[in-house]
Scaffold this motif. Structure first.
Motif, mmCIF file in Angstrom:
data_model
loop_
_atom_site.group_PDB
_atom_site.id
_atom_site.type_symbol
_atom_site.label_atom_id
_atom_site.label_comp_id
_atom_site.label_asym_id
_atom_site.label_seq_id
_atom_site.Cartn_x
_atom_site.Cartn_y
_atom_site.Cartn_z
ATOM 1 N N THR A 139 0.830 -1.218 0.000
ATOM 2 C CA THR A 139 0.000 0.000 0.000
ATOM 3 C C THR A 139 0.863 1.267 0.000
ATOM 4 O O THR A 139 0.364 2.356 -0.254
ATOM 5 N N ARG A 140 2.152 1.117 0.286
ATOM 6 C CA ARG A 140 3.015 2.307 0.355
ATOM 7 C C ARG A 140 4.250 2.190 -0.550
ATOM 8 O O ARG A 140 5.113 3.055 -0.527
ATOM 9 N N CYS A 141 4.297 1.136 -1.328
ATOM 10 C CA CYS A 141 5.523 0.864 -2.096
ATOM 11 C C CYS A 141 5.425 1.437 -3.506
ATOM 12 O O CYS A 141 4.453 1.186 -4.215
ATOM 13 N N ARG A 142 6.463 2.134 -3.916
ATOM 14 C CA ARG A 142 6.404 2.737 -5.254
ATOM 15 C C ARG A 142 6.723 1.734 -6.364
ATOM 16 O O ARG A 142 6.660 2.068 -7.531
ATOM 17 N N TYR A 143 7.141 0.537 -6.001
ATOM 18 C CA TYR A 143 7.446 -0.469 -7.021
ATOM 19 C C TYR A 143 6.353 -1.548 -7.108
ATOM 20 O O TYR A 143 6.518 -2.531 -7.829
ATOM 21 N N ALA A 144 5.283 -1.392 -6.331
ATOM 22 C CA ALA A 144 4.285 -2.469 -6.220
ATOM 23 C C ALA A 144 3.634 -2.798 -7.570
ATOM 24 O O ALA A 144 3.350 -1.909 -8.366
#
Ligand code: SF4
Length: 514
Positions: A482-487
């Motif tokens: 929910t907070r990862c820029r690579y998700a």
């Protein structure tokens, strides 16, 4: 338990610590705060393992759970600081008694694991397959736990078809071992009380002959107990040579050696009773964040440091050697001898922390959890306490789990660093490696926030969007998605494995930053 020549002191496997929440009216499902969710790690003897993460990520809970201050919900916490024979815990008796049925149960769990694997492999990619993978992991874990419970105690005997005679002889060894340990403790207690009596008599001005005469019966008792101990010792030797003969007989079994490597003398702390754990408390100590609240205001420094020594029967309260020992520990911790009669409120924060450290170290622990041990102190005092901890670690051959939210402190003190996010360790490596090559997106973001004084270095600060999700209903798949820029899509559905990305560098991420 050698690995790359380093001895494992604590081996944590799939540790879970869930705290139940009271059900509200009409609520069907019981909810839990998942403070630690499937933590696996080794802590090596003599190292400082730093544990870092935002507040509320479960670091303190993990430290306390390792010490079994909370009884852990699931998983194994193996301790190798002592032999299992010294504790002879009840769970060993239970396993040895039921070897035959346990091996059958294990076969059932293996069958379930096989079916779960087949179901997973048969499914096409998609949500159903992801769910089947979770089920497979659960089945694998249950079978692995049941297997380790057995082979850790019987090793290569696992290959023997009829385990009944093995069960009988190992149980005999266990029972005799229990008697041996009981007697050894009794002798120790008698000896300590004798030392106390001698000191009291000396203080009263009694002559050497009078002291000898008064303590003669206690000495007699001890010598009788020592003879009994020798008898048990020789019986144990006979049983052990019987076990050795059996081993020789079965050594030719295929796979004997393969299973024998699992046999070890580790103690599964998670399975000990409170009474059994009490014996190990002295080995496993905690240094608190707030030294003031952890010190009894009505006790003097001398009493605070002596309390554990008396409870664990290191000394009799009348023994003249007690004060000498306390003063020695105080000196090591930088406390002046005249502080011995003072109370905690008469000290500064740094001195109080020294008292807390002295109290823990007096017991000669092997493993110490330092829970935000310097966070409450002024920056100028922090370095003094950190250096004291480092010096003591060298002198006393200690192993630390150093918990802190402060990355610069972690970098300074740790040999290896574990990064925690929402109950999981997401990255673990040597300090140098983690700061040079952060491989998990969360570590990358944490490190990017460290202020730098180097104006030439252009550093991008990664802002973590959103709040930390609730540990009651954590996000599916990778909890950081929910907070990862690579998700990506897979991150929302599949829990990433905690795997070795480079030698000694473990990461749980589908898209590692390599
Ligand atoms: S698994 Fe996906 S969401 Fe989780 S840290 Fe890695 S990239 Fe980010």
């Amino acid at each position: 338990m050698e690995n790359n020549k380093k001895k494992v002191l604590i081996k944590v496997q799939n540790l879970k610590q869930y705290f139940p929440i009271k059900k509200s009216f009409g609520q069907k499902e019981r909810l839990y705060v998942r403070a630690n969710d499937d933590v696996t790690l080794d802590i090596y003897e003599g190292e400082t393992l730093g544990l870092v993460g935002e507040s509320g990520c479960g670091k303190s809970t993990l430290g306390r759970t390792l010490l079994q201050l909370y009884s852990q919900t699931d998983g194994r916490t193996m301790y190798y600081g002592r032999d299992i024979d010294e504790i002879a815990p009840g769970y060993v008796e239970d396993i040895l008694k039921n070897l035959v049925s346990r091996k059958q149960t294990l076969q059932g769990l293996r069958d379930k694991e096989d079916s779960a694997r087949k179901a997973y492999e048969a499914l096409p990619d998609g949500d159903e397959k992801y769910a089947a993978l979770e089920q497979l992991h659960t089945a694998e874990k249950s079978a692995r736990d049941a297997f380790l419970d057995i082979v850790q105690l019987i090793g290569g005997f696992y290959t023997v078809d009829d385990l009944t005679p093995i069960s009988d002889i190992l149980l005999k060894e266990y029972k005799q071992g229990v008697e041996y340990q009981k007697l050894k403790r009794k002798i120790n207690e008698e000896q300590i009380s004798l030392d106390g009596t001698k000191s009291t008599l000396k203080e009263k001005g009694k002559s050497k002959d009078q002291i000898e005469a008064t303590t003669a019966s206690a000495k007699n008792r001890i010598s009788k107990l020592e003879s009994e101990l020798k008898v048990i010792e020789s019986q144990l030797t006979t049983i052990r040579s019987g076990i050795y003969e059996l081993m020789k007989k079965h050594k030719s079994n295929t796979d004997f050696d393969k299973y024998e490597v699992y046999r070890d003398k580790g103690i599964n702390l998670a399975r000990l009773t409170a009474e059994e754990m009490r014996f190990l408390r002295k080995d496993l100590q905690l240094i608190f964040q707030d030294p003031y609240s952890s010190l009894n205001p009505r006790m003097t420094v001398g009493q605070i440091i002596s309390e554990g020594l008396l409870a664990h029967k290191y000394f009799d309260k009348n023994d003249e050697k007690l004060q000498e020992y306390v003063l020695n520990i105080m000196e090591k911790c930088g406390l002046a001898p005249y502080f011995i009669h003072r109370y905690p409120h008469q000290f500064s924060g740094g001195q109080r922390q020294r008292i807390g450290i002295a109290r823990s170290l007096a017991l000669k622990p092997k493993f110490v959890v330092c829970d935000e041990a310097v966070s409450a102190l002024d920056v100028s005092i922090q370095s003094q306490i950190i250096n004291l901890l480092l010096d003591l670690k060298e002198e006393e051959n200690l192993t630390y789990l150093f918990i802190s939210h402060d990355l610069s402190v972690i970098k300074y003190i740790s040999d290896r660093v574990g990064v925690m996010y929402l109950g999981n360790i997401v990255e673990l490596a040597t300090t140098e490696e983690i700061f040079a090559h952060p491989t998990h997106p969360y570590t990358e973001a944490l490190l990017s926030a460290i202020p730098t004084t180097d104006v030439d270095t252009k550093k991008e600060t990664i802002i973590l969007e959103g709040d930390i999700p609730s540990p009651i209903k954590p996000p599916s798949g990778c909890k950081f998605h929910t907070r990862c820029r690579y998700a990506t899509d897979i991150c929302k559905k599949v829990v990433p494995e905690f795997e070795e990305a480079r030698p000694g560098h473990f990461v749980a991420c589908h898209h590692k930053l390599m």
